[in-house]
Structure formats: C-alpha cells, structure tokens
Design a protein around this motif. Sequence first.
Motif, PDB file in Angstrom:
ATOM      1  N   UNK A  30      80.837 106.839  12.611  1.00  0.00           N
ATOM      2  CA  UNK A  30      79.639 107.138  13.399  1.00  0.00           C
ATOM      3  C   UNK A  30      78.600 106.014  13.412  1.00  0.00           C
ATOM      4  N   UNK A  31      78.976 104.811  12.965  1.00  0.00           N
ATOM      5  CA  UNK A  31      78.069 103.673  13.092  1.00  0.00           C
ATOM      6  C   UNK A  31      78.493 102.845  14.295  1.00  0.00           C
ATOM      7  N   UNK A  32      77.545 102.121  14.887  1.00  0.00           N
ATOM      8  CA  UNK A  32      77.882 101.358  16.086  1.00  0.00           C
ATOM      9  C   UNK A  32      78.799 100.174  15.792  1.00  0.00           C
ATOM     10  N   UNK A  33      79.714  99.954  16.718  1.00  0.00           N
ATOM     11  CA  UNK A  33      80.528  98.743  16.707  1.00  0.00           C
ATOM     12  C   UNK A  33      79.744  97.660  17.445  1.00  0.00           C
ATOM     13  N   UNK A  34      80.127  96.398  17.284  1.00  0.00           N
ATOM     14  CA  UNK A  34      79.431  95.346  18.020  1.00  0.00           C
ATOM     15  C   UNK A  34      79.530  95.577  19.534  1.00  0.00           C
ATOM     16  N   UNK A  35      78.479  95.208  20.230  1.00  0.00           N
ATOM     17  CA  UNK A  35      78.464  95.329  21.684  1.00  0.00           C
ATOM     18  C   UNK A  35      79.352  94.258  22.313  1.00  0.00           C
ATOM     19  N   UNK A  36      79.599  94.390  23.611  1.00  0.00           N
ATOM     20  CA  UNK A  36      80.354  93.347  24.320  1.00  0.00           C
ATOM     21  C   UNK A  36      79.694  91.999  24.094  1.00  0.00           C
ATOM     22  N   UNK A  37      78.382  91.953  24.231  1.00  0.00           N
ATOM     23  CA  UNK A  37      77.648  90.696  24.052  1.00  0.00           C
ATOM     24  C   UNK A  37      77.867  90.130  22.647  1.00  0.00           C
ATOM     25  N   UNK A  38      77.803  91.006  21.633  1.00  0.00           N
ATOM     26  CA  UNK A  38      78.007  90.551  20.251  1.00  0.00           C
ATOM     27  C   UNK A  38      79.417  90.003  20.054  1.00  0.00           C
ATOM     28  N   UNK A  39      80.417  90.659  20.646  1.00  0.00           N
ATOM     29  CA  UNK A  39      81.800  90.182  20.522  1.00  0.00           C
ATOM     30  C   UNK A  39      81.974  88.834  21.206  1.00  0.00           C
ATOM     31  N   UNK A  40      81.339  88.667  22.370  1.00  0.00           N
ATOM     32  CA  UNK A  40      81.388  87.378  23.080  1.00  0.00           C
ATOM     33  C   UNK A  40      80.812  86.286  22.181  1.00  0.00           C
ATOM     34  N   UNK A  41      79.669  86.574  21.557  1.00  0.00           N
ATOM     35  CA  UNK A  41      79.018  85.592  20.696  1.00  0.00           C
ATOM     36  C   UNK A  41      79.843  85.285  19.452  1.00  0.00           C
ATOM     37  N   UNK A  42      80.355  86.312  18.781  1.00  0.00           N
ATOM     38  CA  UNK A  42      81.071  86.112  17.521  1.00  0.00           C
ATOM     39  C   UNK A  42      82.419  85.433  17.712  1.00  0.00           C
ATOM     40  N   UNK A  43      83.160  85.835  18.749  1.00  0.00           N
ATOM     41  CA  UNK A  43      84.534  85.362  18.894  1.00  0.00           C
ATOM     42  C   UNK A  43      84.719  84.314  19.992  1.00  0.00           C
ATOM     43  N   UNK A  44      83.676  84.053  20.767  1.00  0.00           N
ATOM     44  CA  UNK A  44      83.768  83.036  21.799  1.00  0.00           C
ATOM     45  C   UNK A  44      84.744  83.379  22.912  1.00  0.00           C
ATOM     46  N   UNK A  66      79.006 106.501  23.546  1.00  0.00           N
ATOM     47  CA  UNK A  66      77.873 107.353  23.898  1.00  0.00           C
ATOM     48  C   UNK A  66      77.126 106.641  25.014  1.00  0.00           C
ATOM     49  N   UNK A  67      77.104 107.237  26.183  1.00  0.00           N
ATOM     50  CA  UNK A  67      76.492 106.602  27.350  1.00  0.00           C
ATOM     51  C   UNK A  67      75.066 106.142  27.037  1.00  0.00           C
ATOM     52  N   UNK A  68      74.806 104.882  27.290  1.00  0.00           N
ATOM     53  CA  UNK A  68      73.483 104.318  27.069  1.00  0.00           C
ATOM     54  C   UNK A  68      73.203 103.901  25.639  1.00  0.00           C
ATOM     55  N   UNK A  69      74.100 104.229  24.721  1.00  0.00           N
ATOM     56  CA  UNK A  69      73.874 103.898  23.311  1.00  0.00           C
ATOM     57  C   UNK A  69      74.861 102.883  22.763  1.00  0.00           C
ATOM     58  N   UNK A  70      76.110 102.931  23.214  1.00  0.00           N
ATOM     59  CA  UNK A  70      77.100 101.976  22.738  1.00  0.00           C
ATOM     60  C   UNK A  70      78.390 102.638  22.302  1.00  0.00           C
ATOM     61  N   UNK A  71      79.180 101.882  21.568  1.00  0.00           N
ATOM     62  CA  UNK A  71      80.476 102.335  21.072  1.00  0.00           C
ATOM     63  C   UNK A  71      80.388 102.491  19.559  1.00  0.00           C
ATOM     64  N   UNK A  72      80.925 103.608  19.063  1.00  0.00           N
ATOM     65  CA  UNK A  72      80.787 103.958  17.658  1.00  0.00           C
ATOM     66  C   UNK A  72      82.150 104.198  17.024  1.00  0.00           C
ATOM     67  N   UNK A  73      82.185 104.103  15.697  1.00  0.00           N
ATOM     68  CA  UNK A  73      83.416 104.360  14.947  1.00  0.00           C
ATOM     69  C   UNK A  73      83.699 105.854  14.964  1.00  0.00           C
ATOM     70  N   UNK A  74      84.912 106.201  15.381  1.00  0.00           N
ATOM     71  CA  UNK A  74      85.322 107.604  15.435  1.00  0.00           C
ATOM     72  C   UNK A  74      85.738 108.073  14.049  1.00  0.00           C
ATOM     73  N   UNK A  75      85.547 109.359  13.750  1.00  0.00           N
ATOM     74  CA  UNK A  75      86.055 109.888  12.490  1.00  0.00           C
ATOM     75  C   UNK A  75      87.583 109.781  12.478  1.00  0.00           C
TER      76      UNK A  75
END
Length: 81
Positions: A30-44, A66-75
Amino acid sequence: MIEFRPNAPKWRQIADILKERIADGTYPVDTPLPSEHDLVQEFGVARGTARKVLSKLKEEGVAYAERGLGTFVAPPKDSEG
C-alpha cells in the motif's frame, strides 16, 4: 542508472528490480511505487518504457492504481483458496 542486459527488454528488467524492492521491503504494501517520471529519471528510459513497467506490474497483480494518486504496492495474493 543501471546497466541493462541485452537479452531482456528494459521494461522487464526494471519491473524485476521493482519486484525485488517490494520483496525486500523497500516498498511495503500500500505504499506508492515510483512514478513514470521517477522511473525515467532513475533508469534513463523513455516515458513509454516507464509506463509499460507500471502497466505490467498491475497486470501481474503486484501493483494497483488509484486515479489521480499513483501506483501502489498490492497486498500479496492469498495463497489459500
């Protein structure tokens, strides 16, 4: 930035890294995963690649959006059934 293996698509390698981080507790349930932007930055990688990573993790049941919030770790899936 990581050194990508030539025998696997970049999106798969990044998805595997994120799954390892989920398994080792870097990203708890239930914690957020990196956003698309964060993945672009981290992995190039391109934004489309980052989008595919998150999409595949959702398809595999590892993450949810979650629409408008991001992608989260599923149980974890219940192994009893």
